[in-house]
Write an enzyme that holds these catalytic residues in place. Sequence first.
Site, mmCIF file in Angstrom:
data_model
loop_
_atom_site.group_PDB
_atom_site.id
_atom_site.type_symbol
_atom_site.label_atom_id
_atom_site.label_comp_id
_atom_site.label_asym_id
_atom_site.label_seq_id
_atom_site.Cartn_x
_atom_site.Cartn_y
_atom_site.Cartn_z
ATOM 1 N N SER A 94 0.821 -1.208 0.000
ATOM 2 C CA SER A 94 0.000 0.000 0.000
ATOM 3 C C SER A 94 0.858 1.263 0.000
ATOM 4 O O SER A 94 1.671 1.449 -0.905
ATOM 5 C CB SER A 94 -0.960 -0.041 1.198
ATOM 6 N N ASP A 216 -10.400 -4.293 -5.276
ATOM 7 C CA ASP A 216 -9.692 -3.545 -4.240
ATOM 8 C C ASP A 216 -10.282 -2.135 -4.183
ATOM 9 O O ASP A 216 -10.107 -1.335 -5.104
ATOM 10 C CB ASP A 216 -8.190 -3.482 -4.570
ATOM 11 N N HIS A 244 -7.472 -5.564 -0.221
ATOM 12 C CA HIS A 244 -6.283 -4.721 -0.280
ATOM 13 C C HIS A 244 -5.099 -5.320 0.480
ATOM 14 O O HIS A 244 -4.043 -4.715 0.533
ATOM 15 C CB HIS A 244 -6.636 -3.343 0.303
#
Length: 263
Positions: A94, A216, A244
Amino acid sequence: MNIALRNNLKTFGRGKQTMLFAHGFGCDQNMWRFITPAFEEQYTIVLFDYVGCGKSHIGSYNVERYSSLEGYAIDLLEICDYLKLQDILFIGHSVSAMIGIIAGIKKPELFSKLILICPSPRYINDLNYVGGFSLQDIEGLFEVMDHNYLGWASFLAPVIMNNPEQPALTAELQESFCSADPIITRKFAEVTFYSDNREDLTQFTNPCLVLQCTDDAIAPVEVGLYVTEKLLNSTYIKMAATGHCPHLSHPIETIQEIKKFID
């Protein structure tokens, strides 16, 4: 401040080459526990917590330093220098994908390859760019965060995880949010969701793997394709994994794709 204490460094494994794992927003190094056993026989594993996360030294938090992702990237480079790392395989989840890119631009010679799990250089939609959120969406999240932090955590955790058949993972992520310092988490959230690192992508030339999840909500397919297009040396993989956090929800597939890329 000793960097090992500041970032709660953990090092293990038997290989000569280093794999450096960097967790995402609201998480800590424990989130990699399903992935690292597959690599520790062949690689040296380095785990850490960003300041304000996990078991890092919270007293080391500095508002000015961590007002942008660059402050976290500098921490990353200090960890590399402290451990005298070279030829690094960097795995960033991320927001850490962009932190790794920023660090790699500053010192590309340190990094062999970057594995970017669900990366996003910009979370807010822009002209001819789909980030996944409107500005109003983000402002609404922060309003909830300010008035009902626990409610914010209970709302965001299932959206991020998006694997309702694995409720324990959603509960773990929610607990991770709730156990962190809310003031630091709020600031990290601002830095994460308001950052725009699109221009950084074209400045990095080392090999990168972009792992894109299905469905996602945080980093949609359009974002993964954008990252792949802008990076000058990248490989794109659309995973069957949903949500995610594939390193938690779908570790076997995640391990397989990482191994294919680094081998």
